[in-house]
Design an enzyme around this catalytic site. Structure first.
Site, mmCIF file in Angstrom:
data_model
loop_
_atom_site.group_PDB
_atom_site.id
_atom_site.type_symbol
_atom_site.label_atom_id
_atom_site.label_comp_id
_atom_site.label_asym_id
_atom_site.label_seq_id
_atom_site.Cartn_x
_atom_site.Cartn_y
_atom_site.Cartn_z
ATOM 1 N N ASN A 30 35.592 42.698 14.821
ATOM 2 C CA ASN A 30 35.804 43.100 13.430
ATOM 3 C C ASN A 30 35.668 41.848 12.569
ATOM 4 O OD1 ASN A 30 36.704 43.995 10.980
ATOM 5 N ND2 ASN A 30 38.829 44.390 11.624
ATOM 6 N N TRP A 31 34.524 41.738 11.909
ATOM 7 C CA TRP A 31 34.253 40.513 11.124
ATOM 8 C C TRP A 31 34.977 40.507 9.774
ATOM 9 C CZ3 TRP A 31 28.281 39.204 11.692
ATOM 10 C CH2 TRP A 31 28.053 38.717 12.979
ATOM 11 N N LYS A 32 35.595 41.627 9.416
ATOM 12 C CA LYS A 32 36.288 41.738 8.113
ATOM 13 C C LYS A 32 35.365 41.241 6.990
ATOM 14 C CE LYS A 32 40.639 41.492 10.520
ATOM 15 N NZ LYS A 32 42.047 41.180 10.503
ATOM 16 N N HIS B 277 42.188 50.921 9.658
ATOM 17 C CA HIS B 277 42.667 49.558 9.935
ATOM 18 C C HIS B 277 43.890 49.275 9.063
ATOM 19 C CE1 HIS B 277 42.877 45.201 10.034
ATOM 20 N NE2 HIS B 277 42.256 45.286 11.187
ATOM 21 N N GLU C 257 44.692 46.866 7.314
ATOM 22 C CA GLU C 257 44.385 46.323 5.977
ATOM 23 C C GLU C 257 43.940 47.441 5.030
ATOM 24 O OE1 GLU C 257 41.827 43.254 7.539
ATOM 25 O OE2 GLU C 257 43.622 42.345 8.411
ATOM 26 N N GLU D 127 47.075 48.059 17.077
ATOM 27 C CA GLU D 127 47.115 46.758 16.416
ATOM 28 C C GLU D 127 48.441 46.623 15.669
ATOM 29 O OE1 GLU D 127 42.871 45.130 15.753
ATOM 30 O OE2 GLU D 127 43.431 46.280 14.003
ATOM 31 N N GLY E 34 46.184 38.385 12.792
ATOM 32 C CA GLY E 34 45.904 37.176 12.013
ATOM 33 C C GLY E 34 46.976 36.106 12.091
ATOM 34 N N SER F 197 45.360 38.989 17.140
ATOM 35 C CA SER F 197 45.352 37.611 17.650
ATOM 36 C C SER F 197 44.853 37.487 19.087
ATOM 37 C CB SER F 197 46.736 36.971 17.494
ATOM 38 O OG SER F 197 47.100 36.914 16.131
HETATM 39 P P1 PGA Z 1 42.814 39.117 14.437
HETATM 40 O O1 PGA Z 1 42.462 40.529 13.738
HETATM 41 O O2 PGA Z 1 42.129 39.118 15.791
HETATM 42 O O3 PGA Z 1 42.262 38.082 13.510
HETATM 43 O O4 PGA Z 1 44.300 39.059 14.577
HETATM 44 C C1 PGA Z 1 42.380 41.718 14.502
HETATM 45 C C2 PGA Z 1 42.119 42.887 13.590
HETATM 46 O O5 PGA Z 1 42.696 42.954 12.489
HETATM 47 O O6 PGA Z 1 41.336 43.782 13.941
#
Ligand code: PGA
Length: 243
Positions: A9-11, A93, A95, A162, A168, A199
């Site tokens: 997931n490159w966000k 997700h 976010e 998650e 993060g 993470s």
């Molecule tokens: P992260 O993000 O690996 O940077 O913790 C994972 C995600 O939000 O899918």
């Protein structure tokens, strides 16, 4: 069907040139047996679909709207995603839920629409730290899973657990928690692949992959470097005994 998957997931990272360079490096080095999915920002999908076309890497989007077309300024439809070669779409997700206010109802509509349009949803679920401290982690995750997947044919669905408090931060959830939550989710969705996210790094992928009910990972920041991402896939396969 239960199977191994590692997804990136490159966000909201990279410009087009950097995205293309990282994608090209991935194509060069990733020859694994595990299913690998990369989910770049919308505007890179078309270009990267060409980069990935002769490779083992599959393309996913990070979100979509549930309608097919119309006056929905700024939104992207499932038909558009299919037209640029997406096979997967991340939905719900944390976010999206917490920053953009997506509800369980929105996410359910998106899951249904994705499947109708032959896109495989990667449904993200997970509790916040406050919810965990209140002893509500399982209730929250159960509600998210059931609301999103109510009446849905599960054959193309992937779930990613998650925990919001592990995303993060550089520190994943502890192994006991992941084990407990994955076993719990498995009880809700049976043989749907259940990925862990939060993470995941090359240094911890081996021990995380040892958990029986972890079928793969959804990787954020550590997927921005092709070599680190490849190492995560290798460590996952080493732990699962894939060769
Ligand atoms: P992260 O993000 O690996 O940077 O913790 C994972 C995600 O939000 O899918």
């Amino acid at each position: 069907m239960r199977r191994n998957i590692v997804a990136a997931n490159w966000k909201m990272h990279f410009g087009i040139n950097e995205a293309e360079n990282v994608a090209e490096r991935m194509v060069e080095i990733i020859k694994n047996k595990t299913e690998v999915i990369v989910c770049p920002p919308f505007v890179f999908l078309d270009r990267l679909s060409r980069v990935f076309s002769d490779s083992l890497i599959k393309l996913g989007a990070q979100n979509m709207y549930f309608e097919e077309k119309g006056a929905f300024t700024g939104e992207i439809s499932p038909i558009m995603l299919k037209s640029v070669g997406c096979e997967y779409v991340i939905l719900g997700h944390s976010e999206r839920r917490h920053i953009f206010g997506e509800s369980d109802i929105d996410i359910h509509k998106k899951v249904v629409s994705a499947i109708e349009h032959d896109l495989k949803p990667i449904l993200c679920v997970g509790e916040t730290l406050a919810q965990r401290k209140d002893g509500k982690a399982k209730d929250v995750v159960e509600r998210q899973v059931i609301a999103a997947l109510d009446g849905v044919d599960l054959s193309s669905v992937v779930v990613a657990y998650e925990p919001v408090w592990a995303i993060g931060t550089g520190v994943p959830a502890d192994l006991d928690t992941i084990n407990e939550m994955h076993t719990f989710i498995r009880g809700l969705v049976e043989d749907v692949p259940v990925l862990y996210g939060g993470s995941v790094k090359d240094k911890n992928a081996f021990e995380l992959a040892h958990i029986d009910d972890v079928d793969g990972f959804l990787v954020g920041s550590a997927s921005l470097d092709a070599d680190v991402f490849k190492k995560i896939i290798d460590e996952f396969e080493r732990a699962k005994g894939v060769n």
